[in-house]
Every structure is written in C-alpha cells, then in structure tokens.
Design a protein around this motif. Structure first.
Motif, PDB file in Angstrom:
ATOM      1  N   VAL A   1     -57.201  34.429 -51.797  1.00 42.85           N
ATOM      2  CA  VAL A   1     -58.360  33.923 -51.059  1.00 42.85           C
ATOM      3  C   VAL A   1     -59.319  33.381 -52.113  1.00 42.85           C
ATOM      4  CG1 VAL A   1     -60.287  34.521 -49.552  1.00 42.85           C
ATOM      5  CG2 VAL A   1     -58.045  35.576 -49.176  1.00 42.85           C
ATOM      6  N   PRO A   2     -59.608  32.067 -52.058  1.00 37.98           N
ATOM      7  CA  PRO A   2     -60.464  31.463 -53.091  1.00 37.98           C
ATOM      8  C   PRO A   2     -61.918  31.893 -52.948  1.00 37.98           C
ATOM      9  CG  PRO A   2     -59.933  29.851 -51.396  1.00 37.98           C
ATOM     10  CD  PRO A   2     -59.171  31.100 -51.055  1.00 37.98           C
ATOM     11  N   ASP A   3     -62.727  31.541 -53.931  1.00 33.77           N
ATOM     12  CA  ASP A   3     -64.155  31.888 -53.933  1.00 33.77           C
ATOM     13  C   ASP A   3     -64.974  31.068 -52.946  1.00 33.77           C
ATOM     14  OD1 ASP A   3     -64.072  33.940 -55.805  1.00 33.77           O
ATOM     15  OD2 ASP A   3     -64.175  32.543 -57.487  1.00 33.77           O
ATOM     16  N   LYS A   4     -64.367  30.045 -52.362  1.00 32.04           N
ATOM     17  CA  LYS A   4     -65.089  29.230 -51.389  1.00 32.04           C
ATOM     18  C   LYS A   4     -64.310  29.186 -50.076  1.00 32.04           C
ATOM     19  CE  LYS A   4     -62.946  25.129 -53.216  1.00 32.04           C
ATOM     20  NZ  LYS A   4     -62.997  23.781 -53.587  1.00 32.04           N
ATOM     21  N   ASP A   5     -64.983  28.796 -49.005  1.00 32.81           N
ATOM     22  CA  ASP A   5     -64.361  28.739 -47.679  1.00 32.81           C
ATOM     23  C   ASP A   5     -63.111  27.871 -47.683  1.00 32.81           C
ATOM     24  OD1 ASP A   5     -66.454  30.269 -46.759  1.00 32.81           O
ATOM     25  OD2 ASP A   5     -67.505  28.608 -45.789  1.00 32.81           O
ATOM     26  N   THR A   6     -62.114  28.316 -46.903  1.00 35.10           N
ATOM     27  CA  THR A   6     -60.910  27.508 -46.734  1.00 35.10           C
ATOM     28  C   THR A   6     -60.360  27.677 -45.330  1.00 35.10           C
ATOM     29  OG1 THR A   6     -58.705  26.965 -47.577  1.00 35.10           O
ATOM     30  CG2 THR A   6     -59.322  29.283 -47.613  1.00 35.10           C
ATOM     31  N   ASP A   7     -59.794  26.593 -44.811  1.00 33.77           N
ATOM     32  CA  ASP A   7     -59.060  26.663 -43.540  1.00 33.77           C
ATOM     33  C   ASP A   7     -57.646  26.112 -43.744  1.00 33.77           C
ATOM     34  OD1 ASP A   7     -59.559  23.965 -43.812  1.00 33.77           O
ATOM     35  OD2 ASP A   7     -60.537  23.732 -41.868  1.00 33.77           O
ATOM     36  N   GLN A   8     -57.197  26.141 -44.993  1.00 27.85           N
ATOM     37  CA  GLN A   8     -55.913  25.555 -45.369  1.00 27.85           C
ATOM     38  C   GLN A   8     -54.827  26.581 -45.742  1.00 27.85           C
ATOM     39  OE1 GLN A   8     -55.399  22.153 -45.089  1.00 27.85           O
ATOM     40  NE2 GLN A   8     -57.403  22.338 -44.124  1.00 27.85           N
ATOM     41  N   LEU A   9     -55.005  27.840 -45.375  1.00 27.65           N
ATOM     42  CA  LEU A   9     -53.974  28.833 -45.673  1.00 27.65           C
ATOM     43  C   LEU A   9     -52.784  28.580 -44.756  1.00 27.65           C
ATOM     44  CD1 LEU A   9     -56.251  32.000 -45.939  1.00 27.65           C
ATOM     45  CD2 LEU A   9     -55.412  30.557 -47.797  1.00 27.65           C
ATOM     46  N   LYS A  10     -51.587  28.592 -45.336  1.00 26.82           N
ATOM     47  CA  LYS A  10     -50.404  28.261 -44.542  1.00 26.82           C
ATOM     48  C   LYS A  10     -49.272  29.219 -44.875  1.00 26.82           C
ATOM     49  CE  LYS A  10     -48.053  24.234 -42.828  1.00 26.82           C
ATOM     50  NZ  LYS A  10     -47.963  22.796 -42.836  1.00 26.82           N
ATOM     51  N   PHE A  11     -48.686  29.790 -43.819  1.00 26.57           N
ATOM     52  CA  PHE A  11     -47.525  30.680 -43.987  1.00 26.57           C
ATOM     53  C   PHE A  11     -46.391  30.089 -43.159  1.00 26.57           C
ATOM     54  CE2 PHE A  11     -51.258  33.204 -44.842  1.00 26.57           C
ATOM     55  CZ  PHE A  11     -50.890  33.832 -46.027  1.00 26.57           C
ATOM     56  N   GLU A  12     -45.379  29.581 -43.882  1.00 28.12           N
ATOM     57  CA  GLU A  12     -44.225  28.956 -43.236  1.00 28.12           C
ATOM     58  C   GLU A  12     -43.063  29.942 -43.284  1.00 28.12           C
ATOM     59  OE1 GLU A  12     -44.158  25.488 -45.784  1.00 28.12           O
ATOM     60  OE2 GLU A  12     -45.291  24.330 -44.297  1.00 28.12           O
ATOM     61  N   LEU A  13     -42.854  30.632 -42.161  1.00 27.87           N
ATOM     62  CA  LEU A  13     -41.796  31.622 -42.069  1.00 27.87           C
ATOM     63  C   LEU A  13     -40.486  30.968 -41.643  1.00 27.87           C
ATOM     64  CD1 LEU A  13     -43.807  34.313 -40.041  1.00 27.87           C
ATOM     65  CD2 LEU A  13     -43.866  33.847 -42.497  1.00 27.87           C
ATOM     66  N   THR A  14     -39.401  31.586 -42.030  1.00 25.65           N
ATOM     67  CA  THR A  14     -38.086  31.092 -41.611  1.00 25.65           C
ATOM     68  C   THR A  14     -37.301  32.209 -40.932  1.00 25.65           C
ATOM     69  OG1 THR A  14     -37.083  31.617 -43.744  1.00 25.65           O
ATOM     70  CG2 THR A  14     -37.964  29.386 -43.471  1.00 25.65           C
ATOM     71  N   PRO A  62     -67.537  37.874 -40.442  1.00 27.03           N
ATOM     72  CA  PRO A  62     -66.217  37.251 -40.533  1.00 27.03           C
ATOM     73  C   PRO A  62     -65.832  36.941 -41.979  1.00 27.03           C
ATOM     74  CG  PRO A  62     -67.841  35.627 -39.880  1.00 27.03           C
ATOM     75  CD  PRO A  62     -68.558  36.953 -39.952  1.00 27.03           C
ATOM     76  N   GLY A  63     -64.561  36.619 -42.169  1.00 30.21           N
ATOM     77  CA  GLY A  63     -64.069  36.191 -43.470  1.00 30.21           C
ATOM     78  C   GLY A  63     -63.340  37.281 -44.218  1.00 30.21           C
ATOM     79  N   ALA A  64     -62.887  36.928 -45.403  1.00 34.96           N
ATOM     80  CA  ALA A  64     -62.166  37.843 -46.281  1.00 34.96           C
ATOM     81  C   ALA A  64     -62.848  37.850 -47.645  1.00 34.96           C
ATOM     82  CB  ALA A  64     -60.712  37.415 -46.420  1.00 34.96           C
ATOM     83  N   VAL A  65     -62.694  38.948 -48.351  1.00 36.49           N
ATOM     84  CA  VAL A  65     -63.236  39.060 -49.702  1.00 36.49           C
ATOM     85  C   VAL A  65     -62.322  38.247 -50.625  1.00 36.49           C
ATOM     86  CG1 VAL A  65     -63.787  40.662 -51.575  1.00 36.49           C
ATOM     87  CG2 VAL A  65     -64.166  41.346 -49.198  1.00 36.49           C
ATOM     88  N   PRO A  66     -62.866  37.355 -51.463  1.00 36.15           N
ATOM     89  CA  PRO A  66     -62.019  36.587 -52.376  1.00 36.15           C
ATOM     90  C   PRO A  66     -61.176  37.509 -53.255  1.00 36.15           C
ATOM     91  CG  PRO A  66     -64.233  35.692 -52.341  1.00 36.15           C
ATOM     92  CD  PRO A  66     -64.276  36.990 -51.590  1.00 36.15           C
ATOM     93  N   GLY A  67     -59.918  37.091 -53.489  1.00 39.17           N
ATOM     94  CA  GLY A  67     -59.029  37.886 -54.327  1.00 39.17           C
ATOM     95  C   GLY A  67     -57.573  37.702 -53.934  1.00 39.17           C
ATOM     96  N   ASP A  68     -56.712  38.485 -54.575  1.00 41.16           N
ATOM     97  CA  ASP A  68     -55.264  38.405 -54.346  1.00 41.16           C
ATOM     98  C   ASP A  68     -54.817  39.482 -53.366  1.00 41.16           C
ATOM     99  OD1 ASP A  68     -55.009  36.333 -56.230  1.00 41.16           O
ATOM    100  OD2 ASP A  68     -54.930  37.790 -57.864  1.00 41.16           O
ATOM    101  N   TYR A  69     -53.912  39.088 -52.477  1.00 36.94           N
ATOM    102  CA  TYR A  69     -53.429  39.990 -51.436  1.00 36.94           C
ATOM    103  C   TYR A  69     -51.921  39.841 -51.244  1.00 36.94           C
ATOM    104  CZ  TYR A  69     -58.334  40.213 -49.925  1.00 36.94           C
ATOM    105  OH  TYR A  69     -59.687  40.388 -49.875  1.00 36.94           O
TER     106      TYR A  69
END
Length: 172
Positions: free
Chosen positions: A157-170, A105-112
């Motif tokens: 995606v930061p170098d450490k675990d996160t559960d705070q990613l948020k996408f607020e669509l309109t 599971p997870g994502a490779v750290p970096g920009d997407y």
C-alpha cells in the motif's frame, strides 16, 4: 467460657480530611473518586479520536478470476510487521475499498500478505429433531487464495491514495 471482644470500632470517627464533610455533601475521598472517574472517562474518549490512529490512505482496486470480476468476495491485507490489518468486500464489478479501522476508511501504508475468500451457501440441512437449519458455506474461489500461507499474493500500500490495486486470480 465466653470471651468478650473489645469494640475496635470507635463510636465517633476522628476528624480527618478524608472523611470530613464539605458543604456540597461530598467527602474528599468521594471528590477524589469523581475526579479519577472524570479523568479516566476523558482519556477513554480521547483514545477514540481519529487522530490517535495511524495515517491511512485510500486503497482500492479490483479482483478478477480468469479475467472476470469477482463479486461478493472478502479480501484481507495481513501485515507481518504491524498489528494493523485491513479488509474489504467486492461489489458486483469486483471493486473493493479497504478499511483498517472502523473509525476511518483506508489502509495503513506498508507491505501485506493477501488472502481472498468468496463464501457461498453450499448446502442446507434440517435436523428431524428440531426446525433449526444448518447452513454450510463453501469457498467459491480456488482454495489456495483463502490463506496468506498459500495464496502467494502480496501488496504494497503506497504512501498516497490509490485505486489501482489489482488481483488477477486464476482457476488453474
């Protein structure tokens, strides 16, 4: 006129280490082939090892549309720099967890760049000639979010675990 062709195949094979029989019944050639098969199989199995994949971190968050959680959506992180991408699906509360590899599971750290889709059944039709139904799907989110070209969404995606990613669509 009939031509007689000389027999080019010797009646008795010369003694050679490549065709010499061994007590086990294998020739050196067949032993070499078996060894090659074993090595390639070992390399293939070790290639499936989790440790050969890039490091991933927990990448989780929430998707909302006009403040309401979006259930049953698919989110994709697409890297323009690497071949590693990640996808996830939202639950009933709009929460998602990304996965870059089937093996872990997870994502490779970096920009997407990010795209988000929510496929729902638009219509179902049946042909008069057969009983097969044709199901047409439609995107239940604003179309701009369905492509990295038009969404305008990005994530790091930061170098450490996160559960705070948020996408607020309109919807506007």
């Amino acid at each position: 006129m009939e031509l007689e062709m000389p027999n080019l195949i010797p009646t008795k094979a010369r003694h050679s280490p490549w065709n010499a029989s061994r007590p086990c019944g294998f020739t050196i050639c067949s032993r070499f082939a078996l060894g090659l098969l074993f090595l390639s199989g070992s390399a293939l199995l070790s290639g499936c090892n989790r440790s050969n994949l890039p490091r991933t971190v927990k990448a989780e968050g929430i998707i909302t549309l006009d403040g309401t959680p979006v259930a049953n959506a698919t989110i994709s992180f697409i890297s323009e720099k690497y071949t590693y991408h990640a996808t996830g699906n939202t639950n009933d509360q709009g929460r998602f967890a990304m996965r870059a590899f089937q093996e872990k599971p997870g994502a490779v750290p970096g920009d997407y760049k990010v795209e988000i889709l929510k496929s729902v059944v638009g219509s179902t039709t049946t042909s008069a000639n057969d009983d097969a139904a044709v199901v047409n799907l439609r995107n239940d989110l604003p179309m701009k979010y369905s492509s990295i070209v038009t969404s305008g969404l990005t994530v790091t995606v930061p170098d450490k675990d996160t559960d705070q990613l948020k996408f607020e669509l309109t919807s506007k």
